[in-house]
Design an enzyme around this catalytic site. Structure first.
Site, PDB file in Angstrom:
ATOM      1  N   ASN A  98      37.280  49.522  32.014  1.00 19.41           N
ATOM      2  CA  ASN A  98      37.671  48.121  31.758  1.00 19.41           C
ATOM      3  C   ASN A  98      36.563  47.616  30.823  1.00 19.41           C
ATOM      4  O   ASN A  98      35.402  47.535  31.219  1.00 19.41           O
ATOM      5  CB  ASN A  98      37.698  47.380  33.089  1.00 19.41           C
ATOM      6  CG  ASN A  98      37.972  45.895  32.989  1.00 19.41           C
ATOM      7  OD1 ASN A  98      37.672  45.178  33.924  1.00 19.41           O
ATOM      8  ND2 ASN A  98      38.528  45.409  31.903  1.00 19.41           N
ATOM      9  N   CYS A 143      40.393  47.136  37.259  1.00 17.32           N
ATOM     10  CA  CYS A 143      40.209  45.691  37.373  1.00 17.32           C
ATOM     11  C   CYS A 143      39.410  45.432  38.658  1.00 17.32           C
ATOM     12  O   CYS A 143      39.898  45.714  39.762  1.00 17.32           O
ATOM     13  CB  CYS A 143      41.562  44.985  37.414  1.00 17.32           C
ATOM     14  SG  CYS A 143      41.407  43.203  37.611  1.00 17.32           S
ATOM     15  N   ASN A 168      40.241  34.436  40.713  1.00 22.21           N
ATOM     16  CA  ASN A 168      41.437  34.457  39.864  1.00 22.21           C
ATOM     17  C   ASN A 168      42.629  34.906  40.732  1.00 22.21           C
ATOM     18  O   ASN A 168      42.444  35.489  41.804  1.00 22.21           O
ATOM     19  CB  ASN A 168      41.234  35.362  38.633  1.00 22.21           C
ATOM     20  CG  ASN A 168      40.772  36.760  38.994  1.00 22.21           C
ATOM     21  OD1 ASN A 168      40.603  37.094  40.165  1.00 22.21           O
ATOM     22  ND2 ASN A 168      40.575  37.586  38.000  1.00 22.21           N
ATOM     23  N   CYS A 177      35.725  37.979  36.563  1.00 20.51           N
ATOM     24  CA  CYS A 177      35.938  39.363  36.111  1.00 20.51           C
ATOM     25  C   CYS A 177      34.934  40.249  36.841  1.00 20.51           C
ATOM     26  O   CYS A 177      33.729  40.180  36.564  1.00 20.51           O
ATOM     27  CB  CYS A 177      35.760  39.476  34.602  1.00 20.51           C
ATOM     28  SG  CYS A 177      35.975  41.168  34.024  1.00 20.51           S
ATOM     29  N   GLY A 178      35.428  41.050  37.753  1.00 20.56           N
ATOM     30  CA  GLY A 178      34.538  41.853  38.594  1.00 20.56           C
ATOM     31  C   GLY A 178      33.763  42.901  37.817  1.00 20.56           C
ATOM     32  O   GLY A 178      32.542  43.022  37.971  1.00 20.56           O
ATOM     33  N   ASN A 179      34.455  43.675  36.996  1.00 23.16           N
ATOM     34  CA  ASN A 179      33.759  44.750  36.286  1.00 23.16           C
ATOM     35  C   ASN A 179      32.723  44.188  35.313  1.00 23.16           C
ATOM     36  O   ASN A 179      31.638  44.757  35.148  1.00 23.16           O
ATOM     37  CB  ASN A 179      34.776  45.640  35.553  1.00 23.16           C
ATOM     38  CG  ASN A 179      35.590  46.487  36.519  1.00 23.16           C
ATOM     39  OD1 ASN A 179      35.067  46.960  37.536  1.00 23.16           O
ATOM     40  ND2 ASN A 179      36.879  46.675  36.226  1.00 23.16           N
ATOM     41  N   GLN A 195      38.055  42.159  27.689  1.00 24.93           N
ATOM     42  CA  GLN A 195      37.490  40.808  27.823  1.00 24.93           C
ATOM     43  C   GLN A 195      36.337  40.606  26.838  1.00 24.93           C
ATOM     44  O   GLN A 195      35.610  41.563  26.517  1.00 24.93           O
ATOM     45  CB  GLN A 195      36.963  40.558  29.254  1.00 24.93           C
ATOM     46  CG  GLN A 195      37.992  40.053  30.253  1.00 24.93           C
ATOM     47  CD  GLN A 195      38.827  41.150  30.885  1.00 24.93           C
ATOM     48  OE1 GLN A 195      38.333  42.257  31.114  1.00 24.93           O
ATOM     49  NE2 GLN A 195      40.090  40.886  31.163  1.00 24.93           N
TER      50      GLN A 195
HETATM   51  N1  LIG Z   1      38.993  42.821  34.288  1.00 28.25           N
HETATM   52  C1  LIG Z   1      38.714  41.872  35.230  1.00 28.25           C
HETATM   53  C2  LIG Z   1      39.627  40.686  35.395  1.00 28.25           C
HETATM   54  C3  LIG Z   1      39.655  39.835  34.146  1.00 28.25           C
HETATM   55  C4  LIG Z   1      40.395  38.526  34.271  1.00 28.25           C
HETATM   56  C5  LIG Z   1      41.862  38.658  34.537  1.00 28.25           C
HETATM   57  N2  LIG Z   1      42.564  39.332  33.488  1.00 28.25           N
HETATM   58  C6  LIG Z   1      42.473  37.266  34.751  1.00 28.25           C
HETATM   59  O1  LIG Z   1      43.147  36.745  33.846  1.00 28.25           O
HETATM   60  O2  LIG Z   1      42.273  36.697  35.813  1.00 28.25           O
HETATM   61  C7  LIG Z   1      38.064  42.356  36.487  1.00 28.25           C
HETATM   62  O3  LIG Z   1      37.412  43.403  36.431  1.00 28.25           O
HETATM   63  O4  LIG Z   1      38.116  41.657  37.494  1.00 28.25           O
END
Ligand SMILES: N[C@@H](CCC[C@H](N)C(=O)O)C(=O)O
EC number: 5.1.1.7
Length: 292
Positions: A15, A224, A164, A76-78, A48
């Site tokens: 990611n 994710c 999120n 965004c965790g990663n 991202q």
């Molecule tokens: N890649 C992410 C999550 C990024 C945000 C997600 N797309 C959203 O719109 O909430 C992760 O690693 O959490």
């Protein structure tokens, strides 16, 4: 007129992110510039765009997160692991505190330099906080389905907000469903007024889950982090697993735990790929070097 500024390309389980430092001078590309830079054919290519900003909250850094479509999001965790690693590299410490729009997140070094654990905070379970467009007393399984009314192919997802919004569909085979087709339909379903990240999860043991995710504002991802957090919570809430599990995604494995304080812990790798320069006003970029 801003010139070229440095960026670094990083990833957590594939990611991937372009990370820029706006702590000395502001950097805020327009959404269409971020989308152009995110493009895998003609841009840098990432899921991202991460901007490091200064903060007075007492945290080491504020992390701004923009999806590949240019839309700003709270979690965004990663990327939190990657930013935690960057802060620790700078400070020489083994912990870091990262401010996000979803709250203050603590990170600490794991068993080696490139393994980071993050306290992703507490999940929100009430339908208003996810948010959903209509009331559901029990968010462990909501009424939502794909396919014929009497023989749905996907149905009754668990939903949760971990900074999120996420919906988790429980399946027997994560590859048996056309996530590329159902993902965008479900992401934009009217039940999710802020859209949602959509995952397919298969519980393979009391402490093991495999999953894949259609990310809001991105599409299919190799991993994710917040989806793994969401899946851990929902799997434990529905008694499909205990409160600790390894979660395997196409990009690799995360160690997850939902602790007795109600906090979600995520442990996994970070990687630096290369560095370069980009112009946040025009979207021009150059790639510099392979990261050590
Ligand atoms: N890649 C992410 C999550 C990024 C945000 C997600 N797309 C959203 O719109 O909430 C992760 O690693 O959490």
């Amino acid at each position: 007129m801003t010139g070229m500024i440095p960026f670094r390309k990083m990833n957590g389980l594939g990611n991937d992110f372009a990370v820029v430092d706006a702590r000395q001078a502001p950097v805020r590309p327009a959404p269409e510039i971020i989308a152009r830079l995110a493009d895998r054919a003609n841009g840098i290519g990432f899921d991202q765009f991460i901007t490091l900003e200064s903060t007075r909250s007492g945290a080491d850094v504020f992390m701004r997160i923009d999806n590949a479509d240019g839309g700003e999001v709270a979690a965004c965790g990663n990327a939190t692991r990657c930013v935690g690693w960057l802060v620790m590299q700078e400070s020489g410490e083994r912990t870091a505190l990262i401010e996000t729009r979803a709250g203050l997140l603590g990170a600490r070094q794991g068993e080696d330099t490139f393994t980071i654990s993050v306290d992703m905070g507490e999940p929100k379970l009430d339908w208003r906080d996810i948010p959903l467009a209509e009331a559901f007393a029990d968010t462990r399984a909501i009424e939502l389905q794909v396919g014929p009314i009497d023989a749905p192919v996907l149905h009754s997802p668990s939903v949760v907000n971990v900074g999120n919004p996420h919906a988790i569909f429980w399946v027997d085979d994560i590859w048996a469903h056309d996530l590329e087709r159902f993902g965008p339909l479900l992401e934009n379903h009217p039940i999710f007024p802020e859209r949602a990240n959509i995952s397919l999860a298969h519980v393979t043991a009391d402490d093991a889950i495999t999953m894949r995710t259609w990310e809001r504002g991105v599409g299919i991802t190799r991993a994710c982090g917040t989806a793994a957090c969401a899946t851990m919570v929902c799997a434990a809430r529905t008694r499909r697993t205990g409160r600790k599990a390894t979660i395997t995604q196409p990009g690799g494995i995360l160690d997850m735990a939902w602790d007795e304080r109600d906090h979600i812990w995520m442990t996994g790798p970070v990687e630096q790929e290369f560095t370069g320069f980009l112009n946040p006003e025009t979207g021009r970029f150059t790639r510099e070097a392979q990261a050590a």
